[in-house]
Scaffold this motif. Structure first.
Motif, short mmCIF file in Angstrom:
data_model
loop_
_atom_site.label_atom_id
_atom_site.label_comp_id
_atom_site.label_asym_id
_atom_site.label_seq_id
_atom_site.Cartn_x
_atom_site.Cartn_y
_atom_site.Cartn_z
N GLU A 235 -2.31 52.11 -65.12
CA GLU A 235 -1.50 52.24 -66.73
C GLU A 235 0.01 51.40 -67.28
O GLU A 235 0.25 51.59 -67.59
CB GLU A 235 -0.79 54.03 -66.59
CG GLU A 235 -2.17 55.08 -67.46
CD GLU A 235 -0.72 56.21 -66.89
OE1 GLU A 235 0.29 55.63 -68.53
OE2 GLU A 235 -0.97 57.29 -66.58
N GLU B 275 -3.61 59.11 -57.22
CA GLU B 275 -3.32 58.97 -58.04
C GLU B 275 -2.97 57.49 -58.66
O GLU B 275 -2.12 57.38 -59.58
CB GLU B 275 -2.70 59.45 -57.75
CG GLU B 275 -1.46 60.56 -58.54
CD GLU B 275 -0.88 61.60 -58.30
OE1 GLU B 275 -0.02 62.60 -59.47
OE2 GLU B 275 -1.18 61.86 -56.94
N ILE C 297 -11.19 55.65 -64.21
CA ILE C 297 -10.23 55.84 -65.06
C ILE C 297 -11.27 54.72 -66.52
O ILE C 297 -12.13 54.27 -66.29
CB ILE C 297 -9.54 54.80 -65.17
CG1 ILE C 297 -9.91 53.23 -65.21
CG2 ILE C 297 -8.55 55.06 -64.07
CD1 ILE C 297 -8.78 52.49 -65.04
N TYR D 126 -7.41 60.14 -67.36
CA TYR D 126 -7.96 60.70 -66.35
C TYR D 126 -9.09 61.49 -66.50
O TYR D 126 -9.30 62.34 -67.36
CB TYR D 126 -7.00 61.33 -65.65
CG TYR D 126 -5.98 60.29 -65.94
CD1 TYR D 126 -5.91 58.99 -65.35
CD2 TYR D 126 -4.57 60.53 -65.43
CE1 TYR D 126 -4.46 58.45 -64.95
CE2 TYR D 126 -3.56 60.06 -65.05
CZ TYR D 126 -3.63 59.31 -65.08
OH TYR D 126 -2.30 58.10 -65.11
N ASN E 238 0.05 62.47 -67.69
CA ASN E 238 1.08 61.34 -66.76
C ASN E 238 2.86 61.20 -67.31
O ASN E 238 2.43 60.12 -67.98
CB ASN E 238 0.71 60.14 -65.53
CG ASN E 238 1.05 60.14 -65.03
OD1 ASN E 238 2.90 60.07 -64.79
ND2 ASN E 238 0.84 59.16 -63.89
N GLU F 28 -4.29 55.51 -61.17
CA GLU F 28 -4.49 55.43 -62.67
C GLU F 28 -3.62 55.40 -62.73
O GLU F 28 -3.09 54.14 -63.72
CB GLU F 28 -4.94 57.23 -62.46
CG GLU F 28 -6.11 57.74 -61.98
CD GLU F 28 -5.68 58.95 -61.80
OE1 GLU F 28 -5.37 59.90 -61.01
OE2 GLU F 28 -7.50 59.61 -61.29
N ARG G 152 -11.39 62.90 -64.62
CA ARG G 152 -11.08 63.30 -64.27
C ARG G 152 -11.40 65.31 -64.10
O ARG G 152 -11.24 66.04 -64.43
CB ARG G 152 -10.02 63.47 -62.43
CG ARG G 152 -9.74 61.76 -62.73
CD ARG G 152 -10.37 61.83 -61.23
NE ARG G 152 -10.12 62.38 -60.21
CZ ARG G 152 -8.37 62.60 -59.47
NH1 ARG G 152 -7.38 61.84 -60.10
NH2 ARG G 152 -7.90 63.45 -58.39
N THR H 141 -5.85 61.94 -72.66
CA THR H 141 -5.47 61.49 -70.75
C THR H 141 -6.56 60.26 -71.34
O THR H 141 -7.57 60.34 -71.13
CB THR H 141 -6.02 61.95 -69.93
OG1 THR H 141 -5.73 61.82 -68.68
CG2 THR H 141 -7.36 63.37 -70.40
#
Length: 208
Positions: free
Chosen positions: A160, A153, A207, A88, A60, A156, A90, A86
């Motif tokens: 951050e 999304e 996360i 994430y 990201n 997440e 996922r 990452t």
């Protein structure tokens, strides 16, 4: 005889994270950090101007995300290796990374030793996806909370540390829309603020 060094480019728009990665790499004499950039377009520009053996990049990022950046890197510079780092966990991202031919993926929650192992594996011509079992299929796991892909999304990005304005810019939606999503997310997860939401996301393994 001088040891041949591996030239590495770090791409992460969080300066603290990027600095931590660079510090880890500097412990290995055969790894040479060429630079640190904060978006995917800068990755492509830097690789075009330098001999880069490996790119470590976040998924990201602004301007161009890690998935699109990897796709373009592999198309233009097929010999350049790519490891995505990452937060994430996922499965969706793993599928996308396979599609764009990334060479590896590691979670930010792992140790420096794990990162160095991943680098060694990839620069030797292999891949590194050892942590696949740590990734979850979020849409199925979070069906009970009725969270949409967009809401996940946004969670997440909140984790951050991004503001509603920043999130809107990244997702090409208005700040008002982001705030509406945040309100709906808080209601669905029964939390009162962003800090509680992040704790909820970590406890539910959205996360790490």
């Amino acid at each position: 005889m001088e040891t041949l060094k591996t030239n590495i480019l770090i791409a992460d728009d969080h300066s603290i994270v990027a600095g931590g990665i660079e510090a880890i790499l500097n412990t290995a004499e055969h790894l040479n950090v060429i630079g640190v950039v904060d978006n995917g377009q800068k990755v492509l520009n830097t690789v075009a101007e330098n001999q880069i053996d490996l790119v470590l990049l976040d998924i990201n990022m602004p301007v161009m995300n890690g998935i699109e950046c990897t796709k373009q890197l592999k198309a233009q510079y097929p010999d350049t290796k790519v490891i995505v780092i990452t937060m994430y966990n996922r499965k969706q991202f793993i599928r996308e990374l396979f599609e764009v031919q990334a060479d590896g993926c590691i979670l930010k929650s792992n140790s420096g030793k794990e990162l160095l192992t991943a680098i060694e594996r990839v620069i030797s011509g292999k891949t590194y996806f050892d942590q696949l079992n740590d990734f979850i299929d979020a849409p199925r796991e979070f069906k009970e909370f009725r969270l949409s892909e967009r809401e996940i999304e946004i969670i997440e990005l909140i984790a951050e540390g991004y503001t509603s304005k920043d999130i809107g810019t990244r997702l090409f939606i208005s700040e008002h829309t982001v705030k509406t999503h945040r309100k709906n997310i808080f209601q669905k997860t029964n939390v009162g603020d962003s800090d509680e939401l992040v704790k909820w996301a970590m406890n539910n393994k959205l996360i790490r």
